[in-house]
Design a protein around this motif. Sequence first.
Motif, PDB file in Angstrom:
ATOM      1  N   CYS A 140     -26.331  24.249  12.795  1.00 34.67           N
ATOM      2  CA  CYS A 140     -26.108  22.943  13.006  1.00 34.67           C
ATOM      3  C   CYS A 140     -25.172  22.352  11.764  1.00 34.67           C
ATOM      4  CB  CYS A 140     -27.417  22.454  13.096  1.00 34.67           C
ATOM      5  SG  CYS A 140     -26.916  20.583  13.422  1.00 34.67           S
TER       6      CYS A 140
ATOM      7  N   CYS B  57     -27.755  19.541  10.150  1.00 38.08           N
ATOM      8  CA  CYS B  57     -29.150  19.867   9.373  1.00 38.08           C
ATOM      9  C   CYS B  57     -29.356  21.434   9.424  1.00 38.08           C
ATOM     10  CB  CYS B  57     -30.255  19.565  10.277  1.00 38.08           C
ATOM     11  SG  CYS B  57     -30.702  20.437  11.906  1.00 38.08           S
TER      12      CYS B  57
ATOM     13  N   CYS C 232     -27.783  20.472  18.860  1.00 41.62           N
ATOM     14  CA  CYS C 232     -28.811  21.046  17.930  1.00 41.62           C
ATOM     15  C   CYS C 232     -30.117  20.576  18.673  1.00 41.62           C
ATOM     16  CB  CYS C 232     -28.749  20.484  16.523  1.00 41.62           C
ATOM     17  SG  CYS C 232     -29.911  20.952  15.676  1.00 41.62           S
TER      18      CYS C 232
ATOM     19  N   CYS D 236     -32.008  18.158  15.432  1.00 39.99           N
ATOM     20  CA  CYS D 236     -31.901  16.738  15.268  1.00 39.99           C
ATOM     21  C   CYS D 236     -30.756  16.169  16.294  1.00 39.99           C
ATOM     22  CB  CYS D 236     -30.848  16.753  13.655  1.00 39.99           C
ATOM     23  SG  CYS D 236     -29.166  17.556  13.855  1.00 39.99           S
TER      24      CYS D 236
HETATM   25 ZN   LIG Z   1     -29.122  19.950  13.491  1.00 41.29          ZN
END
Ligand SMILES: [Zn+2]
Lengths: 435, 356
Positions: free
Chosen positions: B50, B53, B64, B67
Amino acid sequence: MSDQPQFTVKVDQNKYLPVGGREVHAIVSVESSGGARAGGAAAEAAEVIIIDTSGSMSYPDSKLQAAIEAAQVAVDTLRDGVHFAVIAGSNDAKLVYPGGPPLVRADAATRRKARVALARLQAGGGTAIGSWLRLADELFDAHQDGIRHAILLTDGMNQHETPDQLDAVLQRCSGRFVCDCRGVGTNWEVAELRKIASALLGSVDIVADPADLVADFQAMTEAAMGKAVADVMLRVWTPKTAAVKFVKQVMPSVEDLTGRRVEAAPQAGDYPIGAWGAESRDYHVCVEVPPAAVGTELRAAWIKLVLPGTADRAEQVLATGNVLAQWTDDEAQSTKINPRVAHYTGQAELAQAIQEGLAAREAGDLDTATARLARAVRLADEAGNDAITSMLRKVVDVVDPATGTVRLRKNVDKADVMSLDTRSTKTVRTRRGEG
Amino acid sequence: MTGDRGTAEAVELGCPACREVVYPGEEFCEACGQRLDPHSGSAPVRLRRCTGCAATTIDADGYCEHCGLRQPADRDHVEVELPDGAAAGVSDRGLRYSRNEDALAIAPWRGGVAVVVCDGVGSSPRPEDASEAAAETAVASLVAALDDGTDAESAMRTAIARAGDAVAALAGSPNEAPSCTLVATVVAPGAVTVGWVGDSRAYWLAASAGGSRRLTDDDSWAAAMVAEGALTEAEAEAHPNAHVITAWLGADAEDIAPHVRTHPVEGPGAVVVCSDGLWNYLPEPEQLTDVLTAASGAPPQAVPPLEAAGLLVRHALDAGGRDNVTVAVVPVPQAPAAQDAPCANSSVPPTTEQPR
Ligand SMILES: [Zn+2]
Ligand SMILES: [Zn+2]
């Protein structure tokens, strides 16, 4: 595997958030297109009909007679093979038919026997609704894999057990069966019956005139027979850094589901939405997300319609949808409120304004009552909720529609007040003249 | 910045079942026990992390699972660089649009570099397909013809015609016609040949003061009003119709009449080719030079081209990123004393324009 109805999930929203914005709103429309019955075997189903036989049901005697006829019609409406029972409720619960557990399958003979048993009912004793529900729950015990539906009819307040006793039963029964509740006459309490229906994912309505019971019971039973899957869950996944602010059913009626969340998976909670036939319902989902840079796009919620697994069936995802968030510095984009979000937000406020207005009226706080009901008149008009508008006009006189000035009517029929209260949560999908 | 692009980022492998990181030689996933057999369906998979994150849980839809961040789509942000810093370009979705409808193609030919930038017309269906087809077709056609010894202007006309055919072929019907703009440049020693349809632009940024200029004239309503003398440039630019284009590639375009011009260039300097996502913010060549010099402290031709293109894109994003933005930069060094790759079009006349 039996063929299930096809489900779709549609998300309606304005995904754009202003700089610093953190609240994402979306209307999630769930639709199920029947199909279960065509050729395939009907779903296993169990039905329990509960009628109040407390002493007050014989004042006037026509009330008990109407309840008996309505229950008989409901029994006749059961399709062959459905497991059923009829309960008579007073200080405690008694099986009217069959003579003892378990439930019996509906066929010509059992339906006839049930009708005969119903005809012999006498009124007497008090009202302890929790005990009636507890018996229904025991009867449903052996049928937890199929559709479980109950009809509850009462004419009075739950006077012969404590509110705590009732709450304990509701907690126990929640998720075990769906129960549609009806109040006949005007001596029952709207808030109490609403609480029961809400806990058991059913509807609540008033049947002020006992003569209308037959048609109402028939419609309820037909709807129950149309259910094809039970125990559907609305699963809401959110990002690690986000939180669900609320999940409300907003169509066909307003029902806050936020507190019903059951943790289902990492970052995901299930909200029970009951049994489904061919029908559609709308939900308002609000998620709080941490603000991010302009241009960032987020999946703020991932909606999954889930049929939980059982001993012999794996969990199934029936349909999915995305609630998105994207930050923009273009105010033309971020300030546009999605019309359906606005429409249902207004109707949720409408239900609240009516209930608060009527409570204030009951308590003698006429200023608050006038103000809240005036607000309700305006919201009902904006939403195009004509049914509520006409019920409101039986309780208030609209002095000036333009300014929203109203006056409380004198000599209002109690049935009209109770109808307005009971039906305050019923919503309409579109404004007049739309879609 | 060197030519070894794409290899800087180490390839991370993960468990096909649970996406936990796995290392070469491991037979089983340490997290979930999945057998890792490179010769069957259970081979380790390439992990995507990602961009927000760094979790490895990117689902099939590109979000993702940790997040929620939407991962950049392939075309959301594109960087292209030729070896040895011969040319580079950056194309970015910008901040307002949900996808990048610009397309960029850069390729070397034996005498220099060919660059094509296309901008999908937003009101047409599938504009991103139009721009991609046009850019890819035009650059392939240019390189083939130039390597065959065709002169740059003929190669340019053929390339634009072919790009037009490729875009027209995408249309289901004349009412459903994907369309786009196109600007192409052939950079050769001593000369830059430009061809265009629409309002994407090319600029020459000279190291010496006063030598910079725009190499294209927009096919736009504003340019037409100014050319007719009906409006001043300021009046035309302020008009709501200003950016309506008057020519494009697509099945619904009238006869495509590309402009083709060759400009002699005295290095050192740099050619900048861009979509309106950049020049809306920086219309004058001197402004482009200023942005590059202010950020890098070097004259345009001395800024590595990928860095230069990145700086100009960043400027557009910082200024609001209202549109997709695409910028290609070709540095032109001091005219070399001895060039041993004789150029097919080294004797073209200074500036010609022959519509059609
Ligand atoms: Zn993420
Ligand atoms: Zn694993």
